[in-house]
Write a protein that holds these residues in place. Structure first.
Motif, PDB file in Angstrom:
ATOM      1  N   LYS A 239       0.820  -1.215   0.000  1.00  0.00           N
ATOM      2  CA  LYS A 239       0.000   0.000   0.000  1.00  0.00           C
ATOM      3  C   LYS A 239       0.854   1.264   0.000  1.00  0.00           C
ATOM      4  O   LYS A 239       0.541   2.233  -0.693  1.00  0.00           O
ATOM      5  N   LEU A 240       1.933   1.244   0.757  1.00  0.00           N
ATOM      6  CA  LEU A 240       2.798   2.421   0.840  1.00  0.00           C
ATOM      7  C   LEU A 240       3.485   2.692  -0.492  1.00  0.00           C
ATOM      8  O   LEU A 240       3.539   3.842  -0.955  1.00  0.00           O
ATOM      9  N   THR A 241       3.990   1.641  -1.126  1.00  0.00           N
ATOM     10  CA  THR A 241       4.666   1.836  -2.416  1.00  0.00           C
ATOM     11  C   THR A 241       3.666   2.220  -3.508  1.00  0.00           C
ATOM     12  O   THR A 241       4.005   3.014  -4.394  1.00  0.00           O
ATOM     13  N   GLU A 242       2.452   1.681  -3.458  1.00  0.00           N
ATOM     14  CA  GLU A 242       1.442   2.054  -4.459  1.00  0.00           C
ATOM     15  C   GLU A 242       1.008   3.513  -4.314  1.00  0.00           C
ATOM     16  O   GLU A 242       0.580   4.130  -5.293  1.00  0.00           O
ATOM     17  N   LEU A 243       1.138   4.060  -3.111  1.00  0.00           N
ATOM     18  CA  LEU A 243       0.843   5.486  -2.911  1.00  0.00           C
ATOM     19  C   LEU A 243       1.905   6.374  -3.552  1.00  0.00           C
ATOM     20  O   LEU A 243       1.673   7.550  -3.787  1.00  0.00           O
ATOM     21  N   GLY A 244       3.085   5.785  -3.809  1.00  0.00           N
ATOM     22  CA  GLY A 244       4.170   6.550  -4.415  1.00  0.00           C
ATOM     23  C   GLY A 244       5.358   6.767  -3.497  1.00  0.00           C
ATOM     24  O   GLY A 244       6.295   7.496  -3.845  1.00  0.00           O
ATOM     25  N   PHE A 245       5.347   6.127  -2.328  1.00  0.00           N
ATOM     26  CA  PHE A 245       6.473   6.278  -1.405  1.00  0.00           C
ATOM     27  C   PHE A 245       7.686   5.495  -1.908  1.00  0.00           C
ATOM     28  O   PHE A 245       7.569   4.354  -2.333  1.00  0.00           O
TER      29      PHE A 245
END
Length: 304
Positions: A279-285
């Motif tokens: 979820k964090l990487t899909e947000l762009g983090f």
């Protein structure tokens, strides 16, 4: 932004405060004078210290609440009394914060509350992300599941809730790495048991950057695995640490030894949790340290 912070004198909280210097922070702590001393090099004049929540009837004046408080789960054997302390330190304070958010006519826009990857229990070698639903009888799951359940009550159209399912946080000082270093420096390091259990780790820099990212991302809500994209087995971690320190890697600690020493809490060392921060990487983090070897090189350089 005006932020109410709990756990600010803790392992993660102290580092987080260094990244909140442009915000107005109200820090809840049992010992304000001691906290002022501990945080003397971090407080840029933007921190107000309070010892309890009794002065608040609502949180209308706050933009955000970050809840990191809780008795360390790995420091003592899990006696009945210690389990109660661990649970009570998380659940009761979170209930108090949720009650204040409910009492607000203009509540904080975001409530970021702690949890841990212990929520998942032993998942063996299987990789998974936040979509995994778990029913586990273990104590770590019990602690985290109820903690998250309480925090989620704060969610409304006006307040989003972000839950931090935190992995093993690695930092130059303190935490798990600091406890591992003495035997490894003496050439006595090695895997725990067979070393096949997966260890979801995260560099402290990415931990606090992740929290700030969730604080500043209006469409972020729900559960987030705060761990690096590439978890490693205990044996891989152990080998990499020994290699980075230029020390031998020949010893192995049998599982029964740790079980004898730690009792029930030894599950923290042997549960295999191959968690991914989807979820964090899909947000762009973007993680500064997604692989264990560069992370350890950086941390040990700062430790020196």
């Amino acid at each position: 932004m005006k932020v109410l912070l709990t756990g600010g004198t803790g392992f993660i909280g102290r580092e987080l405060l260094k990244h909140l210097t442009t915000h107005e922070v109200v820090l809840l702590t049992r010992h304000p004078q001691k906290a002022k001393h501990v945080l003397s090099h971090t407080d840029m004049g933007n921190v107000t210290y309070i010892s309890d929540l009794d002065q608040f009837h609502h949180l209308n004046d706050f933009d955000a609440v970050i809840n990191l408080a809780g008795e360390p789960i790995a420091d003592k054997r899990w006696t009945k009394k210690q389990k109660h302390t661990i649970c009570n330190s998380r659940w009761r304070l979170t209930e108090d914060l949720v009650s204040l958010i409910h009492a607000s006519t203009t509540p904080p826009e975001v409530f970021i509350s702690g949890s841990a990857v212990g929520y998942y229990g032993d998942q063996q070698e299987h990789p998974f992300d936040e979509t995994l639903h778990v029913s586990d009888l273990g104590f770590p799951h019990e602690v985290c599941a109820k903690w998250e359940q309480i925090a989620n009550r704060a969610r409304s159209e006006m307040t989003r809730v972000c839950l931090l399912r935190t992995g093993v946080v690695l930092a130059p000082q303190g935490g798990a790495l600091n406890k591992m270093l003495p035997p490894y420096r003496l050439g006595l390091g090695g895997p725990l048991g067979q070393g096949s259990q997966y260890m979801p780790w995260i560099h402290m820099l990415d931990m606090v950057r992740g929290i700030i990212y969730l604080l500043d991302t209006p469409h972020a809500y729900g559960e987030f695995n705060l761990c690096a994209p590439h978890p490693v087995t205990n044996k891989q971690f152990s080998q990499t640490l020994a290699k980075t320190l230029k020390r031998p890697h020949i010893l192995k600690t049998p599982k029964w030894v740790m079980s004898l020493a730690m009792g029930e809490s030894s599950v923290l060392l042997f549960d295999s949790i191959r968690a991914k921060p989807k979820k964090l990487t899909e947000l762009g983090f973007h993680f500064s340290y997604s692989r264990i070897e560069p992370a350890l090189k950086n941390l040990l350089q700062h430790h020196e």
